[in-house]
Every structure is written in structure tokens, then in C-alpha cells.
Design a protein around this motif. Structure first.
Motif, short mmCIF file in Angstrom:
data_model
loop_
_atom_site.label_atom_id
_atom_site.label_comp_id
_atom_site.label_asym_id
_atom_site.label_seq_id
_atom_site.Cartn_x
_atom_site.Cartn_y
_atom_site.Cartn_z
N PHE A 62 0.85 -1.19 0.00
CA PHE A 62 0.00 0.00 0.00
C PHE A 62 0.89 1.24 0.00
N THR A 63 0.29 2.37 -0.29
CA THR A 63 1.08 3.60 -0.41
C THR A 63 0.85 4.52 0.78
N ASP A 64 1.93 5.15 1.18
CA ASP A 64 1.87 6.30 2.09
C ASP A 64 2.10 7.49 1.17
N LYS A 72 5.10 -2.51 2.46
CA LYS A 72 4.76 -3.92 2.27
C LYS A 72 4.34 -4.53 3.61
N ARG A 73 3.20 -5.18 3.59
CA ARG A 73 2.76 -5.97 4.73
C ARG A 73 2.86 -7.42 4.29
N ALA A 74 3.83 -8.14 4.80
CA ALA A 74 4.08 -9.52 4.40
C ALA A 74 3.05 -10.47 5.01
N VAL A 75 2.96 -11.68 4.45
CA VAL A 75 1.98 -12.65 4.94
C VAL A 75 2.25 -13.06 6.38
N ASP A 76 3.49 -12.89 6.85
CA ASP A 76 3.80 -13.22 8.25
C ASP A 76 3.47 -12.08 9.21
N GLY A 77 2.91 -10.98 8.65
CA GLY A 77 2.49 -9.87 9.49
C GLY A 77 3.50 -8.75 9.63
N THR A 78 4.74 -8.95 9.16
CA THR A 78 5.74 -7.89 9.27
C THR A 78 5.45 -6.78 8.27
N ILE A 79 5.77 -5.57 8.67
CA ILE A 79 5.51 -4.39 7.84
C ILE A 79 6.82 -3.64 7.65
#
Length: 303
Positions: A62-64, A72-79
């Protein structure tokens, strides 16, 4: 003059209609949202979040937008920050080859961003004139790109006036060689999404307070413009049952017949956009003002 009896009847009918509508929306939420699921704010303190898009693995980008970066928000929840100096990217979408496409607002272009972040400009202008400001996009099964082109004057632009008066929907052919006006006669088109079979396109005219549906023909042209609902939208997505998700004041969900079936409230000033993501595409990702939210769903996305 209405008699007291008639007035009472009218009041009771109105109350019943409101109750039925609310009951129908609650029933719709029960069919859409996973049991016990609540809206989770996963990240915040951005300037303005926009354009969520899911890659083939289920990661969501998503964009800021005011800070000119893609998150990027990865499938493991890390951003994490995926890309800086992202052309003031607004709407995002992945093409059929796994490249990230961006409505690059800085120079009003469409970008293709490869996995190594190498940028290719797919759309520079239209017939020698600068576009108003590509905002949101959708890729059809053949690889053609539909995008909306509203005019939101940005403080970082040198120009102050339009070069193209109409605010249109455009279509870039799958080979990237031909850009045409696909649909016109909007006040300000914004959100856009199509059905996975490539037969129908939805376009939200946010300033007119309407969302339209079109038939997509084999050559990419659009016909049969039909009012879908009397509600505009900033961003849009669709689930595997054909329900359409509109944004603005929270997320409003409509059946493919245009009936409102659910309302997902978001405690933010504005809800900009929405997509499905995660490994099974059963998580709804919502970009709203300064935050990113998630909601576990029973239905799933179609990418």
C-alpha cells in the motif's frame, strides 16, 4: 390531509423498512465476516494510506502517498518500507506477470515496478497531453489495464490547470501499444475493479455519488453503462461471490445485484481503499487515513 390512522400506518411502515434494512445488513455481515473477527489496526502514523494491492503470495502493498513511498505488509504480518521515491504512487495493482503497477501521481504516469524495483513507464501521456492524474487501476485477464484519471490538483505539481478537460477511464492494450478512452461522461471517476472472468467493470464516480457497471467486450471496449448504486467510492474490491466493496465512510458492501448487504465501520476520518490478501486471500485489508486495518473474512478475494 392525512388522518391519524394513515399517519400511524406510514410511520410503522417506515420503521419496519428501516428495521428490515438493518437486519439484512447484519445478516450480510454474518455471512461475510469470520465468526468473532474484529477490525484490527495493524499499523498507523502514516500521512495518508492508499492503494492496497496483493501479490501472488498474498503479501499486500500500500502507499503512504504524501510521503512518496510504498509499504509492504508480508503474509507473516511484518511491515516494512518497500520503496522510497515511488513516483507519488497512489493506486496499485499487480499485473498477470507479478509486476507491481502504480498510478504514479508525480508526473501523471502509469509505472510497472519489477521485483528488483526497476521502473518502466507504461503510460507517459495521452495524445501528447499530460493526463489529469491516474488514480486507480485494474488489470483484465488478457493483461490490459483500465485506469481512472480524475483531476486532484497536487501541491507538488508545476501546472495548475488540466491539459485534458474530461476526466475519463482509459484502457491500455495488453501489448502496451495502444491507449484509448474506454469511458467518459463522469464528474470525477475514482475507484475501479472488474470481475475475474473479465466480463464486467465497475467504475465509481465519487463526485457524482454513483457507481456504474459496464460490459467489457472482447476488444476491451466498454458498453451497457448501467447504474449499479447511488453511492460513489474512493477504492473498490470484489470477493469470490461477486460482492462489491466500496469505500469512503467505512466499507459498504453490495451484492452483484446492487443491494447493500453490509456496512463495516472504520473509526477514521476517511476510508480510502480496500483489498483482500493473506495466504488464502481471506483477510480484508483497509487503508484508512493514517492507518492500515485488517479483518478476517469468510469470503475471499479473487486475485
Amino acid at each position: 390531509m392525512k388522518t391519524p390512522f394513515l399517519s400511524t400506518c406510514v410511520l410503522l411502515i417506515s420503521i419496519f423498512a428501516c428495521f428490515s434494512a438493518l437486519h439484512g445488513q447484519q445478516d450480510g455481515k454474518n455471512k461475510l465476516i469470520a465468526k468473532g473477527a474484529t477490525l484490527i489496526r495493524e499499523a498507523t502514523d502514516y500521512s495518508f494510506t492508499e492503494g492496497p494491492a496483493v501479490d501472488p503470495q498474498g503479501n499486500v502493498y500500500f502507499t503512504d502517498q504524501p510521503n512518496d513511498r510504498i509499504i509492504k505488509r508480508a503474509v507473516d504480518g511484518t511491515i516494512s518500507v518497500y520503496m522510497e521515491k515511488a513516483g507519488r504512487a497512489n493506486g496499485l495493482y499487480f499485473d498477470n506477470d507479478g509486476n507491481l503497477l502504480a498510478c504514479a501521481d508525480l508526473e501523471n504516469q502509469i509505472w510497472k515496478i519489477a521485483g528488483d524495483q526497476q521502473v518502466t513507464v507504461l503510460v507517459q501521456d495521452f495524445e501528447g497531453k499530460k493526463l489529469n492524474g491516474p488514480n486507480d487501476l485494474w488489470v483484465d485477464p488478457k493483461g490490459g489495464i483500465y485506469f481512472t484519471d480524475p483531476f486532484y490538483k497536487r501541491p507538488y505539481w508545476n501546472r495548475t490547470e488540466k491539459e485534458i478537460e474530461a476526466e475519463n477511464v482509459y484502457y491500455l492494450s495488453p501489448d502496451g501499444q495502444k491507449l484509448v478512452v474506454a469511458a467518459t461522461d463522469f464528474v470525477r471517476p475514482n475507484g475501479i475493479v472488474g470481475t475475474p472472468d473479465g466480463n464486467k467493470l465497475y467504475v465509481a464516480d465519487i463526485n457524482a455519488g454513483k457507481t456504474w457497471s459496464f460490459t467489457i467486450n472482447s476488444d476491451g471496449t466498454l458498453t451497457d453503462k448501467t447504474l449499479f448504486t447511488e453511492l460513489g467510492s474512493d477504492g473498490m474490491t470484489i470477493d469470490h461471490k461477486g460482492n462489491v466493496y466500496l469505500t469512503g465512510k467505512g466499507v459498504s458492501v453490495f451484492s452483484s445485484a446492487g443491494e447493500k448487504i453490509a456496512q463495516i465501520d472504520v473509526d477514521e476520518r476517511w476510508t480510502a481503499n480496500v483489498c483482500f490478501g493473506g495466504k488464502k486471500q481471506k483477510t480484508l485489508f483497509i487503508t484508512a487515513s493514517k492507518s492500515l486495518y485488517t479483518l478476517n473474512m469468510k469470503v475471499k478475494g479473487v486475485r
